[in-house]
Design an enzyme around this catalytic site. Sequence first.
Site, PDB file in Angstrom:
ATOM      1  N   THR A 194      30.094  43.940  35.992  1.00  0.00           N
ATOM      2  CA  THR A 194      31.472  44.386  36.159  1.00  0.00           C
ATOM      3  C   THR A 194      32.067  44.922  34.872  1.00  0.00           C
ATOM      4  O   THR A 194      31.816  44.391  33.799  1.00  0.00           O
ATOM      5  CB  THR A 194      32.312  43.179  36.642  1.00  0.00           C
ATOM      6  N   ASP A 225      35.781  37.677  41.970  1.00  0.00           N
ATOM      7  CA  ASP A 225      36.906  37.392  41.078  1.00  0.00           C
ATOM      8  C   ASP A 225      37.582  38.661  40.564  1.00  0.00           C
ATOM      9  O   ASP A 225      38.771  38.649  40.220  1.00  0.00           O
ATOM     10  CB  ASP A 225      36.413  36.599  39.853  1.00  0.00           C
ATOM     11  N   GLY A 248      31.469  35.593  40.488  1.00  0.00           N
ATOM     12  CA  GLY A 248      32.911  35.554  40.706  1.00  0.00           C
ATOM     13  C   GLY A 248      33.425  34.268  41.319  1.00  0.00           C
ATOM     14  O   GLY A 248      34.524  33.812  41.005  1.00  0.00           O
TER      15      GLY A 248
HETATM   16  N1  ASP Z   1      32.324  39.215  38.905  1.00  0.00           N
HETATM   17  C1  ASP Z   1      31.705  40.136  39.835  1.00  0.00           C
HETATM   18  C2  ASP Z   1      31.759  39.575  41.214  1.00  0.00           C
HETATM   19  O1  ASP Z   1      31.638  38.368  41.380  1.00  0.00           O
HETATM   20  C3  ASP Z   1      30.298  40.426  39.539  1.00  0.00           C
HETATM   21  C4  ASP Z   1      30.032  40.926  38.172  1.00  0.00           C
HETATM   22  O2  ASP Z   1      30.581  40.508  37.189  1.00  0.00           O
HETATM   23  O3  ASP Z   1      29.226  41.825  38.059  1.00  0.00           O
HETATM   24  O4  ASP Z   1      31.853  40.338  42.133  1.00  0.00           O
END
Ligand code: ASP
Length: 333
Positions: A194, A225, A248
């Site tokens: 992300t 998240d 997340g």
């Molecule tokens: N935090 C993101 C999610 O849970 C995933 C990521 O950080 O790539 O969707």
Amino acid sequence: MDRKKFLHLSSLGLASLNLTRISKSVQKPIVISTWDSGMPVNAAAWEILSKKGKSIDAVEAGALYIENSLNCCVGLGGYPDRDGIVTLDACIMDEKANCGAVGGLEQIKHPISVARKIMETTPHVMLVGQGAQQFALQNGFQLESKELSEDAAKNYKLWLEKSQYHPEINVENKKQNGPAAPPFFEDGSPNHDTMGLVAMDINGDLSGAVTTSGMAYKIHGRVGDSPIIGAGLFVDNEIGAATSSGVGEEVIRICGTHLVVEYMRQGYSPENACKKAVERIVKRDRKKAESIQVGFLAMNKKGEYGAFAIQKGFVFSVKSEAENQIHPSKYLI
Ligand code: ASP
């Protein structure tokens, strides 16, 4: 000195004794972002910050840059859910606690701008799924193709062979532990990446943005998240701002970025505030934490920044007048 004041000062003293490392202080403006893919993202934000632009415009510009890239787990070039559909999550927040977010948005290239539109033109914070798409179309965003990027299509096909979903640790550890296997991609890269960024402009105002296609091969409809204010992103212009990447669900369980900002309010450095939040996750379920990754990244009002992750492998990018580089995050396990 009265007792109350003494106790207050000594609690601040204790907090500062706890600081294992005071992050390097830099001049504003400054932008920090998750992962090494944050370098060009920071450059896009810097275009605005260096011309005395506002941090909210800078973080949107950074997010737009990565949403345009087809080589990243962000935007329509990202990895699909287990039904083969790319669903996008994003949020944005400014120095006045104005915020907007989208969850599970399909076929729209720039979820970050839809989030900003929600922030600026509606009384709401978050729109999801079909409603979010409808709102985007009504506001002039184009409907894009459903087709997966070449890379995503290839890896999705590989994943379908076993269809196993294990949100795991990221690439550094995986490389040490043997060859990549699903949900890791053919090239061994992790299934989460992300983009979260936080900027402080020349006026000292903080803003943040997050954009992602979320966890690869998630259940259709799952929202992580990233678009949740207080989980994937939180900005308090009096104190600082924080963002996150990783699994997340674990970030949501502790209202991660809100927690990081609250630790900074108590006097912790950005790095130690991130560490305290990571400790909260690990303490609750160490066994689970051993097989997942979460990284927090934060900045305070002095332009000090820091990060902390569960596992080795989380890195972040920093751009200011003093530097333009990638830093490895410290980690707990
Ligand atoms: N935090 C993101 C999610 O849970 C995933 C990521 O950080 O790539 O969707």
